[in-house]
Design a protein around this motif. Structure first.
Motif, mmCIF file in Angstrom:
data_model
loop_
_atom_site.group_PDB
_atom_site.id
_atom_site.type_symbol
_atom_site.label_atom_id
_atom_site.label_comp_id
_atom_site.label_asym_id
_atom_site.label_seq_id
_atom_site.Cartn_x
_atom_site.Cartn_y
_atom_site.Cartn_z
ATOM 1 N N GLY A 1 -4.250 6.539 6.174
ATOM 2 C CA GLY A 1 -3.916 4.829 6.664
ATOM 3 C C GLY A 1 -4.327 3.963 5.467
ATOM 4 O O GLY A 1 -4.199 2.822 5.721
ATOM 5 N N VAL A 2 -4.460 3.996 5.008
ATOM 6 C CA VAL A 2 -3.558 3.141 3.120
ATOM 7 C C VAL A 2 -2.064 3.265 2.966
ATOM 8 O O VAL A 2 -1.229 3.854 3.560
ATOM 9 C CB VAL A 2 -4.035 3.939 1.626
ATOM 10 N N THR A 3 -1.895 1.507 3.276
ATOM 11 C CA THR A 3 -0.068 1.653 3.332
ATOM 12 C C THR A 3 0.389 1.075 1.729
ATOM 13 O O THR A 3 0.919 1.306 1.639
ATOM 14 C CB THR A 3 -0.300 0.123 4.187
ATOM 15 N N HIS A 4 -0.351 0.318 0.965
ATOM 16 C CA HIS A 4 -0.572 -0.120 -0.557
ATOM 17 C C HIS A 4 -1.428 0.269 -1.280
ATOM 18 O O HIS A 4 -2.794 0.270 -0.590
ATOM 19 C CB HIS A 4 -1.204 -1.689 -0.124
ATOM 20 N N THR A 5 -1.257 0.193 -2.480
ATOM 21 C CA THR A 5 -1.871 0.157 -3.270
ATOM 22 C C THR A 5 -1.494 -1.036 -4.340
ATOM 23 O O THR A 5 -0.430 -1.496 -5.398
ATOM 24 C CB THR A 5 -2.322 1.481 -4.207
ATOM 25 N N THR A 6 -2.132 -0.897 -5.745
ATOM 26 C CA THR A 6 -2.424 -1.611 -6.939
ATOM 27 C C THR A 6 -1.501 -0.398 -8.280
ATOM 28 O O THR A 6 -1.964 0.575 -8.696
ATOM 29 C CB THR A 6 -2.956 -2.568 -7.336
ATOM 30 N N PHE A 7 -0.407 -1.301 -9.326
ATOM 31 C CA PHE A 7 -0.524 -0.677 -10.212
ATOM 32 C C PHE A 7 -1.961 -0.173 -11.070
ATOM 33 O O PHE A 7 -1.147 0.941 -11.965
ATOM 34 C CB PHE A 7 0.727 -0.912 -11.194
ATOM 35 N N ARG A 8 -2.450 -0.904 -11.355
ATOM 36 C CA ARG A 8 -3.630 -0.986 -11.924
ATOM 37 C C ARG A 8 -4.950 0.575 -11.327
ATOM 38 O O ARG A 8 -4.994 2.029 -12.319
ATOM 39 C CB ARG A 8 -4.811 -1.835 -11.558
ATOM 40 N N HIS A 9 -4.590 0.658 -9.741
ATOM 41 C CA HIS A 9 -4.936 1.871 -9.038
ATOM 42 C C HIS A 9 -4.019 2.958 -9.489
ATOM 43 O O HIS A 9 -5.203 4.285 -9.861
ATOM 44 C CB HIS A 9 -5.073 1.425 -7.881
ATOM 45 N N LEU A 10 -2.863 3.145 -9.284
ATOM 46 C CA LEU A 10 -2.119 4.291 -9.618
ATOM 47 C C LEU A 10 -2.627 4.203 -11.638
ATOM 48 O O LEU A 10 -2.505 6.003 -11.167
ATOM 49 C CB LEU A 10 -0.946 3.658 -9.406
ATOM 50 N N THR A 11 -2.662 3.868 -11.775
ATOM 51 C CA THR A 11 -2.584 3.981 -13.522
ATOM 52 C C THR A 11 -3.672 4.887 -13.299
ATOM 53 O O THR A 11 -4.035 6.303 -15.045
ATOM 54 C CB THR A 11 -2.873 2.715 -14.451
ATOM 55 N N GLU A 12 -4.957 4.376 -12.843
ATOM 56 C CA GLU A 12 -6.102 5.445 -12.392
ATOM 57 C C GLU A 12 -6.236 6.743 -12.264
ATOM 58 O O GLU A 12 -6.524 7.735 -12.924
ATOM 59 C CB GLU A 12 -7.451 4.789 -12.515
ATOM 60 N N ILE A 13 -5.310 6.616 -10.944
ATOM 61 C CA ILE A 13 -5.156 8.357 -10.245
ATOM 62 C C ILE A 13 -4.128 8.883 -11.293
ATOM 63 O O ILE A 13 -4.748 10.542 -11.226
ATOM 64 C CB ILE A 13 -3.979 7.585 -8.900
ATOM 65 N N LEU A 14 -4.011 8.263 -11.882
ATOM 66 C CA LEU A 14 -2.456 9.501 -12.661
ATOM 67 C C LEU A 14 -3.201 9.829 -13.802
ATOM 68 O O LEU A 14 -2.634 10.402 -14.804
ATOM 69 C CB LEU A 14 -1.224 9.062 -12.470
ATOM 70 N N ASN A 15 -4.151 9.212 -14.881
ATOM 71 C CA ASN A 15 -5.065 9.602 -15.499
ATOM 72 C C ASN A 15 -4.391 9.173 -16.531
ATOM 73 O O ASN A 15 -4.071 9.581 -17.964
ATOM 74 C CB ASN A 15 -4.909 10.877 -15.809
#
Length: 362
Positions: A318-332
């Motif tokens: 159910g997630v619709t958005h995220t932050t680039f900070r979170h993507l940076t963490e997710i993608l290591n």
């Protein structure tokens, strides 16, 4: 006229202070934004807040307070967003130095009040964790807010406590805060975000980024932080509320305990005793962990498939958005790769950019 705005937790609160000034006071008054240099590990690899001795090029604003001009620089290996904020915002950026505890911050505030004679003093917190009791299981970063709250309530001048974007910091939900919020002062609009639009292109604050996105009409669920915390973006998200300062202090056990502290170590000890942890300990541990990590190579061939996998999984929750900070963490990726990642994604899929967030909607 001079307005003094205290950014309760530093970081994104300082950016939100610029938005607040435009919304409430317009361009006619001058603003002094008093804020921590506490940018977390994404920007500053050194745990904890920076003091005046961690910079070169600071200028005396009063005998007790240093101004951060655009020419100032953090002393390596420390990092800070404040010089760039000073370059891009029309306001005076002044440094909260917490090394002498709440008593030291109180002296800084009193010095500013004496020297500047501000027309108003606002203590601004984005999200509302300044209203935490201290025992909430979702609480992550109470120390900075509690120190500024403890100092502001001891200043011999009227201070208005304002909470913007209730629940957006992910520490207390809007439901948790509903009974403590006072009257609605303002609902931010897209126009209010104009003065900080360029800052939001590079500043890593997630809470203030979501506040601006909500003001621009973004609604849904935004996933943030390294833990992937879901934050609802609703019609309540862009609101600004006044809160009774005395009631906030009565509620915040840590703030009451910090009032007579004279150094940061003492403040940390009280945070461990009352909240069960110190957020600076968390930063210390994470900094050690980050030193052992090997960041992923940042190129479209390696990043985009990983991103697609994350997006599909997040949409299923159910997630619709995220932050680039979170993507940076997710993608290591490392914090230094955040801007490069942002450019790569926006250039490849501009329709997904819901400034300053990344949309997961197909």
């Amino acid at each position: 006229m001079t307005r003094l705005i205290v950014a309760a937790g530093g970081g994104g609160d300082a950016v939100a202070a610029a938005m607040l000034h435009t919304a409430l006071y317009g361009d006619g008054d001058q603003a002094v934004i008093l804020t921590y240099a506490w940018d977390r590990l994404l920007i500053d690899p050194v745990p904890g807040p920076r003091g005046a001795d961690d910079f070169t090029g600071l200028e005396p604003l009063t005998p007790a307070v240093w101004k951060v001009p655009a020419e100032a620089r953090p002393i390596a290996p420390a990092g800070s967003t404040l010089p760039r904020l000073a370059a891009e915002l029309p306001h005076t950026i002044a440094l909260i130095d917490p090394r002498h505890g709440a008593e030291g911050i109180t002296r800084q505030l009193e010095d500013l009040v004496t020297r500047l004679r501000p027309t108003s003093i606002d203590l601004l917190d984005v999200g509302g964790d300044v209203l935490a009791r201290g025992d909430e299981p979702t609480l992550k970063s109470p120390l900075g807010d509690a120190l500024t709250l403890a100092a502001c309530c001891q200043v011999n001048a009227p201070v208005r406590l304002l909470v913007a974007g209730p629940g957006l910091d992910g520490e207390l939900s809007h439901e948790d805060l509903r009974g403590t919020l006072g009257p609605l002062v303002h609902t931010f609009t897209a126009t209010d975000t104009d003065p900080i639009s360029q800052v939001l292109e590079w500043h890593p604050s997630e809470a203030t980024g979501m506040l601006a996105a909500a003001a621009r009409g973004v609604r849904g669920t935004c996933e943030v932080r390294d833990a992937g915390l879901p934050i609802p973006l609703t019609d309540e998200s862009p609101t600004l509320h006044e809160v009774d300062l005395d009631e906030a202090v009565s509620r915040n056990e840590l703030a009451r305990a910090l009032m007579s502290t004279t150094n940061l170590d003492e403040a940390e000890t009280l945070s461990r005793e009352i909240c069960g942890f110190s957020e600076i300990d968390y930063e210390r541990n994470k900094a050690l962990w980050l030193k052992e990590q090997r960041p992923t190579k940042l190129d479209a061939e390696s990043v985009l498939p990983q991103l697609a996998e994350f997006e599909a999984e997040a949409r299923s929750r159910g997630v619709t958005h995220t932050t680039f900070r979170h993507l940076t963490e997710i993608l290591n990726l490392s914090g230094s790769q955040r801007d490069e990642l942002r450019r790569l994604l926006i250039n490849s899929r501009p329709e997904r950019y819901a400034a300053p967030l990344w949309s997961l909607k197909q």
